[in-house]
Write an enzyme that holds these catalytic residues in place. Structure first.
Site, PDB file in Angstrom:
ATOM      1  N   ASP A 287       1.224  -1.058  -0.076  1.00 27.03           N
ATOM      2  CA  ASP A 287      -0.045   0.009   0.094  1.00 27.03           C
ATOM      3  C   ASP A 287       1.081   1.380   0.530  1.00 27.03           C
ATOM      4  OD1 ASP A 287      -1.698   1.632   0.401  1.00 27.03           O
ATOM      5  OD2 ASP A 287      -2.652   1.208   1.998  1.00 27.03           O
TER       6      ASP A 287
ATOM      7  N   GLU B 161      -4.242   2.018  -5.071  1.00 24.84           N
ATOM      8  CA  GLU B 161      -2.134   1.922  -4.698  1.00 24.84           C
ATOM      9  C   GLU B 161      -2.237   0.918  -4.077  1.00 24.84           C
ATOM     10  OE1 GLU B 161      -4.350   3.924  -1.132  1.00 24.84           O
ATOM     11  OE2 GLU B 161      -4.755   3.667  -2.818  1.00 24.84           O
TER      12      GLU B 161
END
Length: 419
Positions: free
Chosen positions: A294, A337
């Protein structure tokens, strides 16, 4: 003279009684003179030489008469003259016999105008069909199964880059140019059709051209002739060049499987491959690690610079991951993301080393090239056999570990414990 009127008056074919010496017509039935457009008495003034366009002169008639005497019945195909000046195609069967010590020829003439016209129509129709098939396809082939001889049409040779006099007309010319990865499957389909296990031969495969490159073809064919024992002797087929369609298909499949922005496998395709890798590791009892990454503070990029800059960052980090990871590792975009990485045949210690390299690659990256400050990521990693070899279990624990990495300050990797 034999009285044959009643016997032959209603016969559909023309019947003639002929004097073998002179070829004169001695008698004829109704069908004979009506076919020729004459009255009966008019025909009796004619001879074979005057009625038959394909018998010219007495010497030829004498030769034919001799053959009839020695090989009765004798079949002759020729043309009768019609009273109008036209002609009638006839098939004449002549028998020699004696009556009251006199020789006679009895000829039965069948009008075959319709049959000849039909045969010509069939030939023309066959040629038209052959032409249409040839023009509608990129090539036609015809295979004599018993001896392996194959006719390759000029269009087929052109498609493969050969001249009209090239390509050895043999089945091996084709089979040896089928792509090695496709050959066994294609031959299997062909043999199954030849032996009656498939209604037709239908295959898509790669075929090598003269330059050594491969083109994709759709090849269809069927056995059309068999011997008395039912064994196939001849097959015919047509080939279509489908290279462009295949490339388009591959592109569509790639679009369906890849993330449009990063060109990495998308979540659906990536998860499919990841599950296979996990199952393979379990079956082979090999270690495997799964990581969730992440990007830290990614939302601030979108907020400060806009989503286009955020896309630039995602493309940049995707390229960075791929350059750092091993060729055997699988990475795909999970969403937003977040990314998922599968490390096949990798122990926990090896995963720690790869994790450290990934963090180092982010530290040394040229972030100024895309106009953002250096970024970091948080990663959660779960491994087999420390944890159960099940994809859902591994990804759930890796997700929890990634959450802990963020909770503990970001820019770090956390390994999921067995508990």
């Amino acid at each position: 003279m034999p009285q044959l009127d009643v016997l032959f008056e209603y016969v559909a074919d023309g019947v003639y009684l002929i004097d073998p010496e002179t070829s004169n017509i001695v008698w004829c039935n109704k069908a004979a003179h009506q076919d020729l457009g004459f009255e009966r008495h008019e025909v009796l003034n004619h001879s074979v030489l005057s009625l038959q366009k394909d018998v010219v002169g007495m010497p030829q008639w004498q030769e034919i008469a001799e053959v009839i005497r020695n090989h009765s019945p004798y079949t002759f195909v020729g043309r009768h003259v019609h009273k109008s000046g036209g002609e009638i195609s006839v098939e004449v069967v002549t028998t020699h016999f004696e009556f009251n010590d006199d020789d006679f020829f009895l000829s039965v003439a069948r009008n075959v105008n319709k049959r000849v016209a039909l045969e010509q129509e069939i030939i023309s129709h066959h040629q038209s069909i052959w032409f249409a098939l040839n023009e509608a396809s990129d090539g036609i082939w015809e295979w004599e199964i018993s001896n392996g001889k194959v006719f390759f049409s000029p269009q087929l040779k052109t498609m493969l880059g050969y001249g009209p006099d090239e390509m050895d007309p043999h089945i091996t010319t084709w089979s040896e140019n089928v792509h090695p990865d496709d050959r066994a499957h294609v031959i299997k389909i062909l043999n199954e059709h030849i032996h009656g296990l498939r209604a037709k031969y239908d295959a898509e495969y790669r075929l090598k051209n003269r330059n050594g490159h491969y083109v994709w073809v759709h090849d269809r064919g069927k056995v059309y002739r068999r011997d008395d024992q039912g064994n196939p002797t001849h097959a015919v087929g047509m080939v279509q060049n489908i290279t462009d369609q295949k490339f388009m298909q591959f592109q569509l499949e790639a679009l369906a499987a890849n993330d449009v922005l990063t060109n990495l496998p998308n979540r659906r395709e990536g998860e499919k491959q990841a599950r296979l890798q996990v199952a393979l590791s379990k079956r082979n009892e090999q270690p495997l690690c799964l990581a969730i990454i992440d990007l830290d503070h990614f939302k601030s990029i979108n907020d400060l610079f806009g989503h286009q800059k955020g896309d630039d960052v995602l493309v940049f980090v995707s390229d960075l991951f791929q350059k750092t990871l091993r060729s055997t590792d699988l990475i795909y975009r999970w969403g937003g993301e977040e990314f998922v990485i599968i490390f096949p045949n990798t122990t926990i210690e090896q995963a720690r080393q790869i994790s450290a390299k990934l963090h180092e690659s982010f530290q040394g990256a040229q972030w100024e090239n895309i106009g953002v400050t250096p970024m970091t990521f948080s990663m959660g990693i779960s491994c087999f056999p420390c944890l159960e070899a099940d994809f859902d279990v591994l990804i759930k624990n890796a997700d929890t570990a990634a959450y802990l990495a963020k909770e503990q300050g970001r820019n770090q990797s956390v390994f999921a414990e067995k508990s």
